[in-house]
Design an enzyme around this catalytic site. Structure first.
Site, PDB file in Angstrom:
ATOM      1  CB  CYS A 190      -0.925  -0.004   1.210  1.00 34.22           C
ATOM      2  SG  CYS A 190      -1.941   1.484   1.340  1.00 34.22           S
ATOM      3  CB  CYS A 195      -3.284   2.479  -1.427  1.00 34.54           C
ATOM      4  SG  CYS A 195      -3.566   0.781  -0.955  1.00 34.54           S
ATOM      5  CE  LYS A 198      -4.871   3.638  -6.133  1.00 29.94           C
ATOM      6  NZ  LYS A 198      -5.294   2.230  -6.162  1.00 29.94           N
ATOM      7  CE1 TYR A 246       2.582   1.504   8.149  1.00 35.62           C
ATOM      8  CE2 TYR A 246       2.933   3.618   7.074  1.00 35.62           C
ATOM      9  CZ  TYR A 246       2.102   2.557   7.386  1.00 35.62           C
ATOM     10  OH  TYR A 246       0.803   2.554   6.953  1.00 35.62           O
ATOM     11  N   GLY A 322      -8.645  -6.348 -16.536  1.00 37.22           N
ATOM     12  CA  GLY A 322      -9.954  -5.738 -16.364  1.00 37.22           C
ATOM     13  C   GLY A 322     -10.330  -5.509 -14.922  1.00 37.22           C
ATOM     14  CE1 TYR A 324      -7.127  -2.175  -6.543  1.00 37.03           C
ATOM     15  CE2 TYR A 324      -8.223  -4.294  -6.691  1.00 37.03           C
ATOM     16  CZ  TYR A 324      -7.259  -3.475  -6.126  1.00 37.03           C
ATOM     17  OH  TYR A 324      -6.422  -3.990  -5.165  1.00 37.03           O
ATOM     18  CD  GLU A 328      -7.311   2.049  -8.870  1.00 34.42           C
ATOM     19  OE1 GLU A 328      -8.095   2.259  -7.931  1.00 34.42           O
ATOM     20  OE2 GLU A 328      -6.230   1.425  -8.723  1.00 34.42           O
ATOM     21  NE  ARG A 351     -14.148 -12.404 -12.305  1.00 34.70           N
ATOM     22  CZ  ARG A 351     -13.219 -13.296 -12.641  1.00 34.70           C
ATOM     23  NH1 ARG A 351     -13.464 -14.173 -13.601  1.00 34.70           N
ATOM     24  NH2 ARG A 351     -12.051 -13.279 -12.040  1.00 34.70           N
ATOM     25  CG  ASP A 449      -3.375  -8.344  -0.174  1.00 34.08           C
ATOM     26  OD1 ASP A 449      -4.420  -8.077   0.455  1.00 34.08           O
ATOM     27  OD2 ASP A 449      -2.831  -7.554  -0.966  1.00 34.08           O
ATOM     28  CB  THR A 457      -4.837  -1.019   2.769  1.00 36.12           C
ATOM     29  OG1 THR A 457      -3.878  -1.219   1.727  1.00 36.12           O
ATOM     30  CG2 THR A 457      -4.124  -0.476   4.000  1.00 36.12           C
ATOM     31  CB  ALA A 487     -13.015   4.092  -3.563  1.00 35.06           C
ATOM     32  CG  HIS A 582     -29.166  22.706  -3.405  1.00 36.63           C
ATOM     33  ND1 HIS A 582     -29.335  21.864  -4.488  1.00 36.63           N
ATOM     34  CD2 HIS A 582     -29.319  23.976  -3.876  1.00 36.63           C
ATOM     35  CE1 HIS A 582     -29.597  22.590  -5.560  1.00 36.63           C
ATOM     36  NE2 HIS A 582     -29.597  23.871  -5.223  1.00 36.63           N
ATOM     37  CD  GLU A 587     -28.825  18.575  -3.890  1.00 34.66           C
ATOM     38  OE1 GLU A 587     -29.864  18.872  -3.270  1.00 34.66           O
ATOM     39  OE2 GLU A 587     -28.141  19.398  -4.539  1.00 34.66           O
TER      40      GLU A 587
END
Length: 598
Positions: A190, A195, A198, A246, A322, A324, A328, A351, A449, A457, A487, A582, A587
């Site tokens: 990650c 992540c 990316k 870390y 195909g 994510y 991306e 998929r 993983d 993650t 996401a 709004h 909304e």
């Protein structure tokens, strides 16, 4: 007798392990005893009273252990039936098992092992801290040794150390701030090649759009130019900063960092840089690794690992895949100015995602100028003047500067020593674990993983945290895999949580669908035709929200709170009675009133 002893020994070892006795020490004693008798017989030195009788007594002793093994199997079966019955009732019943007459005959270690596993599934109880949760005297070098400095491993090691355990963590990669760092480091995939970098690339690739869109809002901006090397340098600097954070977090938590590749030796031993280290419990959190199909010339292609360290921005890119990651990176390279062809061997990408989401994003990518080709695959890759040539399975050819495969990731268990330690894996190399992340070896656990559940993650973080609380904190609890919000940082991005329409119809029948598609307010001036999709899936009887799906700007931000709503059991009425903010795209989720009819 020696032959009989050899045949009985494996079963004896299994019996001994059920009582958590030292397998290595006992097997060494048995084998050395046999060897000593054999050596004495062959050398003829010294009196050897009744050597055959000695071997018979030794075999008889192992025979007794074999009988013990049979009794333990029977007792364990009865114990698990008793615990499972209690598991279906109140969680406190599990603790009461220790005091019931029906289980007094069971070995205490077996009882605690079974009870702890079930309490782990029921949310835990602090009363267990004096039993399973307490750190035991064991004589090993560490209470907890973690293999892999990724998200799950770092979190689990820190939490365990916070509970008072003596913890060490081994990491072989030196950091994601350079291609020479091993495509990893503290923080795992990650932070180093996943992540974080990316998302930085997604931000960077979108600025070209923003500059052009600014003209519609009155800003006179010249044609932007790209300094790719500056971006990569800044990205690497940020990754190095995170690696340092870390390392300091682990140090502050009193976790010892061992630099080097760790492999499993046995149930309580790992080897790092030729040195054997022992631990009462071992956690495997080595993550996954990108794979490439075995096609001629496949070594000329790159994966996401190498994509983060390209010396210059390519002008022609083929992205194969195909999922994510492929989706991306296709948008990333397109945003940075490349001509992008994305190939997927199936009829429709992503998929497992909702069909409306999959089709909507496909239309958006084609509108953006990405050449998306379904039912397409590469047969071979060749190096040619000025780049690479891909020959497709239909015989057509396509040239590119870079060919990137994003066709999946595999658990990184090769040469880890799982077989030697007795840790079972599935056909894909993923480590098999139970609900409490325990492997086939009771003292070895695995998260993230490498167990191939949900490769995200935050999921690995939750798994590692739950495990540390269970083993060392006296707070046994489970990881909840239901309704995980996620996401995809495509352009536009995807946010999704809960059931897809297809899964909901299969489970509940005629579910209620509410959806809308519109051009966001921002693009009423820019002239872009980018569309936003929003969709709610509602239970047909109790009105509960079963799924929330979105394709559009800030989808990742919005879906986080949608996930909270689903977890809380929100209904469509709750959404309808909420006053919208709004003017926003969000909304729309609380203003969709008309049920969509096929």
């Amino acid at each position: 007798e020696t032959t009989a002893l050899s045949s009985i020994l494996p079963e004896a070892m299994r019996a001994l392990s059920m009582h958590r006795w030292g397998q290595t020490q006992v097997s060494r004693a048995l084998l050395l005893g046999s060897a000593a008798v054999a050596c004495a017989l062959s050398s003829g030195q010294g009196p050897v009273p009744a050597p055959q009788g000695g071997l018979q007594r030794l075999a008889a002793r192992v025979g007794n252990i074999k009988d013990l093994h049979s009794r333990l199997v029977s007792q364990n079966s009865e114990l698990r039936r008793t615990v499972d019955t209690a598991f279906m009732s109140d969680p406190s019943a599990l603790l009461k098992l220790q005091h019931t007459h029906s289980v007094n005959s069971f070995p205490k270690s077996n009882l605690l092992h079974a009870v702890t596993g079930r309490i782990n599934l029921r949310g835990g109880a602090r009363e267990m801290s004096g039993a399973a949760g307490a750190k035991m005297e064991h004589g090993f070098d560490y209470d907890y040794f973690v293999i892999g400095g990724g998200s799950g491993g770092v979190r689990s090691s820190r939490i365990a150390a916070g509970h008072g355990a003596k913890v060490a963590l081994a990491e072989s990669a030196m950091g994601g701030d350079s291609a020479e760092g091993g495509f990893g480091g503290l923080g795992g995939t990650c932070v180093n090649v996943g992540c974080v970098p990316k998302k930085l690339m997604v931000y960077g690739s979108h600025f070209a759009h923003d500059v052009h869109d600014a003209a519609a809002y009155g800003w006179n901006v010249g044609e932007p130019t790209l300094d790719w090397s500056r971006f990569i340098a800044n990205k690497n600097k940020e990754i190095a900063r995170l690696n340092g954070i870390y390392e300091r977090m682990l140090g502050n938590a009193k976790v010892e960092i061992v630099r080097g590749r760790a492999t499993l030796v046995d149930a309580h031993t790992v080897e790092v840089n030729g040195k054997k280290i022992t631990a009462d419990k071992i956690l495997v959190g080595v993550g996954g690794w990108p794979m490439k199909p075995n096609v001629p010339g496949g070594d000329l292609a790159i994966t996401s690992n190498e994509a983060f360290f390209l010396p210059e921005c390519p002008k022609r890119v083929i992205v194969v895949g195909g999922g994510y990651i492929a989706v991306e990176f296709a948008a990333i390279f397109k945003g940075y100015g490349a001509h992008v062809t994305q190939m997927y061997r199936g009829p429709l990408w992503l998929r497992g995602f909702d069909a409306d989401v999959r089709n909507h994003l496909l239309a958006e990518y084609k509108e953006a100028g990405i050449d998306v080709q379904m039912n397409t695959n590469i047969a071979k890759i060749e190096k040619v003047e000025g780049g690479l040539k891909a020959t497709l399975e239909d015989g057509s050819e396509l040239e590119a500067d870079v060919i990137m495969y994003a066709t999946g990731r595999v658990p990184r268990t090769k040469d880890l020593g799982c077989e030697a330690a007795g840790v079972e894996m599935d056909g894909k190399g993923a480590i098999k674990v139970d609900e409490g992340f325990q492997t086939s070896v009771p003292s070895i656990y695995a998260v993230g993983d490498v167990i191939d559940r949900i490769q995200l993650t935050p999921v690995a973080l939750a798994e590692g945290h739950c495990l540390a609380d269970t083993l060392f904190g006296g707070k046994p609890r489970k990881t909840d895999y239901s309704d995980v919000p996620t996401a995809v940082f495509s352009q536009p991005p995807i946010g999704t949580c809960g059931l897809t329409e297809e899964a909901a119809r299969e489970k509940y029948g005629d579910v209620h669908i509410y959806k809308t598609s519109f051009r966001a307010m921002k693009h009423t001036l820019t002239g872009r035709q980018e569309k936003t999709l929003m969709k709610l899936i509602v239970h047909p009887e109790n009105d509960k929200i079963l799924g929330v799906h979105m394709v559009g700007s800030d989808a990742g931000e919005i879906i986080q709170l949608a996930g909270v709503c689903i977890k809380a059991g929100a209904t469509k009425e709750h959404f309808d009675s909420t006053i919208g903010v709004h003017p926003t795209s969000a909304e729309e989720f609380v203003t969709m009133r008309t049920r969509f009819e096929e």
